[in-house]
Design an enzyme around this catalytic site. Sequence first.
Site, short mmCIF file in Angstrom:
data_model
loop_
_atom_site.label_atom_id
_atom_site.label_comp_id
_atom_site.label_asym_id
_atom_site.label_seq_id
_atom_site.Cartn_x
_atom_site.Cartn_y
_atom_site.Cartn_z
CE1 TYR A 111 43.56 -1.81 -15.81
CE2 TYR A 111 41.57 -2.89 -17.30
CZ TYR A 111 42.25 -1.95 -16.47
OH TYR A 111 41.28 -0.81 -16.27
CE1 TYR A 119 45.20 -1.65 -25.48
CE2 TYR A 119 43.32 -0.40 -24.38
CZ TYR A 119 43.93 -1.57 -25.00
OH TYR A 119 43.12 -2.55 -24.94
CG HIS A 120 42.75 4.03 -24.00
ND1 HIS A 120 43.76 4.45 -23.25
CD2 HIS A 120 41.93 3.28 -22.98
CE1 HIS A 120 44.24 3.74 -22.35
NE2 HIS A 120 43.22 2.88 -22.31
CE LYS A 125 29.05 4.04 -23.17
NZ LYS A 125 28.70 2.70 -23.33
CG ASP A 176 31.01 1.40 -20.47
OD1 ASP A 176 32.20 1.73 -20.86
OD2 ASP A 176 30.17 1.09 -21.51
CG HIS A 226 35.06 1.46 -22.95
ND1 HIS A 226 35.15 1.65 -21.90
CD2 HIS A 226 36.37 1.58 -23.55
CE1 HIS A 226 36.39 1.47 -21.44
NE2 HIS A 226 37.12 1.47 -22.30
#
Lengths: 672, 345
Positions: free
Chosen positions: A17, A171-172, A540, A544, A546
Amino acid sequence: MDSRQTKRDRPWLMRTYSGHSSARASNALYRTNLAKGQTGLSVAFDLPTQTGYDADNPLARGEVGKVGVPISHIEDMDQLFDQIPLDQMNTAMTINATAPWLLSLYIGLAQRRGIDPGQLSGTTQNDIIKEYLSRGTYIYPPGPSMRLIADTITYTIKHVPKWNPTNICSYHLQEAGATPVQELAYALCAAMAVLDRVQASGEIKTDEFSQVVERISFFVNAGIRFVEECCKLRAFGEMWDELTLGRYRVDDPKLRRFRYGVQVNSLGLTEPQPENNVQRIVLEMLAVVLSKGARARAIQLPAWNEAMGLPRPWDQQWALRMQQVMAFETDLLEYEDILDGSPVIAAKVKQLVEGARKEIANVEAQGGIIAAIESGYVKRELVASHMQRLRAIESGELKIIGVNCFQESAESPLTLGSDGGIMKTDPSAEREQIERLQAHRKNRNDADVQAALQGLSDAAKSGENIMPSSIRCAMAGVSTGEWGDSLRAVFGEFRPPTGIDIAIDNRAVLGKKDEVTELRARVASTGAAVGRPLKLLVGKPGLDGHSNGAEQVAVKARDVGFEVVYDGIRLTPQEIAQAAEEEGVHMVGLSILSGSHMELVTSVLEELRARDLATVPVIAGGIIPQEDAKKLAAQGVSAVYTPKDFNLNTIMADMVDVIREANGLARLGPLP
Amino acid sequence: MVWRGWVRCPDHQMTPAALPDPEQLALRILRRERAAVARGLNLLDNKLAEARQCSVRLLAALSGEHSLNGGHLIGITGPPGAGKSSLVSAMIREWRRAGRTVGVLAVDPSSRPELGGGALLGDRIRIKNAAHDEGLFIRSLANRNQLGGVATEVWPMSWLMLAAFDIVVVETVGVGQTEIDIAEIGDTVCYVAQPASGDTIQYLKSGIIEIPDIFAVNKSDLGAAAYKTAGEIGRSASRQDRRDDWDYPVCLVSATMNTGITELHGNFDRHRSFLAHAGLLQKLRTRHQSAWVVRVLKEEFGTFGVELIGGYAEIGKRLEAQYGNQFEECERMRQQIISRFKSSD
């Protein structure tokens, strides 16, 4: 009898990646990686590209070229694949809200190079559901977003048949804290939501629907509990087979195969003793290759230093070599499935399947995954699971070598170099990308651009498939921001529930009664001393998405008695400063994982000063290299927390002390 | 949270959060400076003795003709999940489009004191429309476990916000008792109901229905269920003896589809001019101010303390004489109670 197969199995696709700074720099990296034996590409895009903004948009400030490559228009795409034959390459693109756009640029480029799109193979991640739950690069509300996914599926089935239009991601979910059962359940619910949407579109004939099912692939996580993870993948295979047969009537068992790619777990990678991450990554890979019947089709491995910052080419090479040793040196590919017939494995698989079935029924009873996201249910479940994991680490019940046990270490030669063992991004990348974009805007035919955008907007409104008009936009030289804005104007924007409104978990609180009770007393007495209860803004900034760290800090702060304002992701420094002013907070906590902490934290500090809020202390958390942490401290940031600060109680005690200091009160020191 | 002696605000700066000059601050608030509004709200929330003194002076300086006749103070309540924040967001969009400035006090529950008393204040994210808007100011508040669900600070904070914004919205989660509290704050109280919900049925039964002036049935896009709920409310809304000649309208709205908002606003404006023409607005605000004073005294000193200065009737009489600004009178009564407490030692 020799139990080996007569022929060795072909190995999986090996990818890394990657992508950073600019299309040109990323192209050079790709060609080096391919020369080293990598067999496919996995493109990492930067956050403005992922969220549909041009490099010169104010929200993109500090983010251009950081977590991936900036692609603003077709010329960037051309440069990214310079000297790479599109018809022979297998390209995975981690792209979601803007997936139809990046796929259109790829198809447009192929057409320009005279390549039949029917020859293109690869994958667009194109899964919005996990964006709402974990990754955060959503743009539009669920309805239009699901429609865009369905559009890419129906388009590629007809015109780009070798393409995997969507990669349903569990995945996440794991990164956000999901247990294996939750991962299974929510990923399968997401797949059903996508297939149901395509079915409802009426664009695919009933007898062709099994082809759609066959094109659905998955993107899965593998954590360190590799026996359970291996069973999870076998469970995925079983459940997908059952679901596609029962719900979608796919008769051909080959079309019902659970096809998946993997990136192994990043959540469990540690900043202390980072060399240990190498064995973690190898063991995690074992989970997805061990069982032949449940083996991954494509694997990309993180680098050993991901918890510290961006990996360098050498770090990525090491990750690729791990795969090559597994595939070419070991005898793994010489055998049939070595787990078949094991009663232990079968029992574990059964347990996971049953748990997942129950949770799927639970979600279905709420009206499906979209409804369960809109109500905040799924997110709350994930936040709660993640919190349990963190508490287990704090209590030592979950052992992490080098973090909460065996912390003593000799100095690592790996991190001694002048670069600190991580990649430095090119600070001029953003400026150069903006200049390139602005020059591009001058060079294109404005009438063509306007006509193409009008076509896009019309298609968005009429419900016509979005792909043909997007490809016309790509060919006309439309920019990523223009594509994103045109659809924003039609669909609007969306913010999902933050999931932090979970009840205080008394059992867990009781488990750590001493520290939590002490913290509550400190928060209360400090509040009394400054005149009102302590109020914290968790922000935040940047693009981003996350948000897991920010959410855990917000929930923990509430649990120990703070009044917490959390506005979710993607805020400008100006918005954060304005919220700090309006809300009258005692502290601002910023969370940034995209590597743009220097630019964003500096901007927030400036905005606070402009509002006469210079006395409000600011703390920052994220993947922040030590060198940067020092610079931030020099600029006035009161504390910086990184992945090595795993103990939330310790962080809370420190936060109270930062507030005390800012208000002329004595520090209370570490918890007893 | 005891207000101690009547002392001057300290002139020198003790800490970075030094207290402002209240009269200066009031002037800035009346000039609608956002930073001053923020500072003033922090001051009203501050329980330190010297801050209390500043607060009283600030409130007194903000009191006057405008605080009795200006602006519109709207209370929004309703059960959790009714979509109050989305509706408030849609309402704000319309008000802003019409050029009216809006201040919001969003009240969320606190966790119980034995669980730390913390709170997650999540309304901003749901209310905000634009990234940056100088005409909108949102302050989130925790109810801090006060009886009735609305923190005592809400009334003085509303008073301050009325000085700086055309419209002030107080949003609370309805849990029975809250509606009674919000009725002692808002000029106009709006109950947001969601179609086909048990909460609304409970509400209809409870008798609290006599409090709201306007009903908004949200999620009207659900169709039949919304009409049914609107019908039930329309039949149950009590008409007797409360504000005569007011018709207690039931509006069908959809925050997500952005429908019915203009009509809802029309009703807010109509209710405000109804109050103004009937001469009720000033009376209402004065009554709310008195109710707050009684609540503050009772919370701090209990019934025994209230009796020390002659009981509720006497307090009522004294407040009546202080039409418009009762904050200073409240402080005088506090001091009297404290000195009687002391002399009875």
